[in-house]
Design an enzyme around this catalytic site. Sequence first.
Site, PDB file in Angstrom:
ATOM      1  N   LYS A  56      43.302 -45.514 -48.408  1.00  0.00           N
ATOM      2  CA  LYS A  56      44.493 -45.485 -47.552  1.00  0.00           C
ATOM      3  C   LYS A  56      45.544 -46.339 -48.251  1.00  0.00           C
ATOM      4  O   LYS A  56      45.389 -47.558 -48.378  1.00  0.00           O
ATOM      5  CB  LYS A  56      44.171 -46.031 -46.145  1.00  0.00           C
ATOM      6  CG  LYS A  56      45.373 -46.009 -45.214  1.00  0.00           C
ATOM      7  CD  LYS A  56      44.993 -46.212 -43.747  1.00  0.00           C
ATOM      8  CE  LYS A  56      46.231 -46.194 -42.859  1.00  0.00           C
ATOM      9  NZ  LYS A  56      45.926 -46.255 -41.428  1.00  0.00           N
ATOM     10  N   ASP A 147      46.641 -46.719 -30.070  1.00  0.00           N
ATOM     11  CA  ASP A 147      47.130 -45.451 -30.617  1.00  0.00           C
ATOM     12  C   ASP A 147      46.005 -44.409 -30.616  1.00  0.00           C
ATOM     13  O   ASP A 147      45.717 -43.792 -31.631  1.00  0.00           O
ATOM     14  CB  ASP A 147      47.657 -45.698 -32.037  1.00  0.00           C
ATOM     15  CG  ASP A 147      48.483 -44.532 -32.557  1.00  0.00           C
ATOM     16  OD1 ASP A 147      48.913 -43.701 -31.736  1.00  0.00           O
ATOM     17  OD2 ASP A 147      48.688 -44.451 -33.783  1.00  0.00           O
TER      18      ASP A 147
END
Length: 383
Positions: A56, A147
Amino acid sequence: MRNKNKELCVHNIQKTKLDDIDVSAEYDIQGTLAEGSFARILLVKHRRTNTKVVLKAIHMELTAESDFHREYHYSYYLSPHPNILSIYPVAFTTENCFVFAQEYALLGDLSGSVKAGGLPETYCKKIAQQLASAVGFLHSLKLVHRDLKLENILVFAADMSLVKLCDFGATVREGTLVTKHRCTWQPFLPPEICELVTNEKYECKLTSDCWQIGIIIFVCLTGCPPWQSADISDVAYCNFMRWQKRKTTKVPLQFRSFTSRFLRMIKRLLERKPEKRASVNEINKYLKDIWMDRKTSARASSCGADAGASSSAVGASRRESINMYLNQMDGKTHLADESKNRLKKLLSAHGLETTIDQKTITKRVWEWLLQCDHQSTTKFENI
Ligand SMILES: Nc1ncnc2c1ncn2[C@@H]1O[C@H](COP(=O)(O)OP(=O)(O)OP(=O)(O)O)[C@@H](O)[C@H]1O
């Protein structure tokens, strides 16, 4: 006492030493799996160990170093849980990015698996159970994910027997003062967050995750969210609230395909007052019940519009809801494009051009849902 120590330990954010490395020297970059709002997700092979991993790469210009350390710390600390993505003890910087390594989810995220009309009930229950376990673990440590959405649930088995929660970029300790997370879908936000004005600070609570799990379960079962926004300007949401507050006995259309046990659970998760909302652990009480009512689901399409006088209003609002997804996608484009260009530069510096765009995939899914919504609206308007 032991739990207290564990809790203190998780909040003590470690600042890992970050060496600057040349990605292409250590890794063979095989492609881009997705492009988030702040990061690019790369599939790579570690040359020395010949292992496939995911990197990432979070662009430095979009993320403060302390935010990167927080995300990496929580991701790594939480990852021993079987339903949380495994993170490797590998974090470094490149010229433009903070990077950390994760395990690879071959089947991508849940937004690619949920089709119009939803997933089979057995699959949804497996997802609900695993998600409740993962989020229950976070909550036991007083952490709020903030989230929860389909894109942050990774799929490891096509029958949903293994899914894992990822993306702890917005995760904070309960009670932290925060502003609305910019990249969350509006239909997933609880009412107490919907009503905030831009940049207004609020103390984040575990209960906002419980609401989002309720919406995820609904979307998995039906293929689309129950409303566009949990506020009084939304007809579908208002109908639900009136029914929840017992101002009407008429079950809102989008909830008519469910059994009374499921309705009880969803009402508890989608409770307007956060302090009255069910905890994630309560989901386990309903896993052995039947959720879809076979008789009513044949009559009422959960993705469709009302067959009564309010049909056009609800149908229009739900079409708007899906349109809103598409617009939000476009809204994110600008931000994503900026980071995309910078990341592209970084990657092309290593001789790699990438073309896969997660945004396009998700947009396709929602266009499909819009089509489904339109078809069922027409069907019901003809009854
Ligand atoms: N380990 C992985 N294996 C496979 N796909 C992954 C993996 N990690 C992330 N992805 C894909 O990349 C997408 C974006 O990842 P992530 O949510 O971590 O990035 P982000 O920039 O924080 O996203 P957001 O837009 O939610 O802020 C996910 O929705 C998923 O499709």
